[in-house]
Design a protein around this motif. Structure first.
Motif, short mmCIF file in Angstrom:
data_model
loop_
_atom_site.label_atom_id
_atom_site.label_comp_id
_atom_site.label_asym_id
_atom_site.label_seq_id
_atom_site.Cartn_x
_atom_site.Cartn_y
_atom_site.Cartn_z
N SER A 3 0.67 -1.24 0.01
CA SER A 3 -0.03 -0.02 0.06
C SER A 3 0.91 1.34 0.02
N GLY A 4 2.18 1.06 0.39
CA GLY A 4 3.02 2.45 0.39
C GLY A 4 2.88 3.01 1.65
N LYS A 5 2.11 2.75 2.53
CA LYS A 5 1.93 3.10 3.78
C LYS A 5 1.70 2.38 4.89
N ASP A 7 1.57 1.98 9.27
CA ASP A 7 1.98 2.43 10.59
C ASP A 7 1.09 1.57 11.51
N ASP A 60 6.40 1.96 12.13
CA ASP A 60 6.21 2.51 10.72
C ASP A 60 7.40 1.99 9.97
N GLU A 61 6.91 2.52 8.57
CA GLU A 61 7.97 2.24 7.31
C GLU A 61 9.24 3.14 7.49
N HIS A 62 8.78 4.39 7.98
CA HIS A 62 9.67 5.49 8.29
C HIS A 62 10.22 5.63 9.56
#
Length: 66
Positions: A3-5, A7, A60-62
């Motif tokens: 999905s690219g996001k 969290d 989170d991914e970030h």
């Protein structure tokens, strides 16, 4: 994560002495080995009289700062 996001927040709580730190370590290893960033926070109340311990994990991914 297609999905690219991604969290995720997780809260765990229990009485002092029930081993709440063990799930924290295992969950942290799982997410880090999956290439995700995480922030954990342990909230300790008074354990002299059998208080409760609360753990919060943010993933989170970030990079997660707080």
């Amino acid at each position: 994560m297609t999905s690219g996001k991604f969290d995720f927040a997780l809260g765990i709580g229990g009485a002092a002495g029930q081993g709440i730190a063990t799930p924290d370590d295992n969950i942290a290893r799982l997410f880090v080995r999956s290439g995700l960033h995480l922030y954990t926070y342990n909230a300790y109340q008074s354990i002299i009289r059998g208080g409760h311990i609360f753990l919060t994990v943010l993933v989170d991914e970030h990079e997660v700062y707080s």
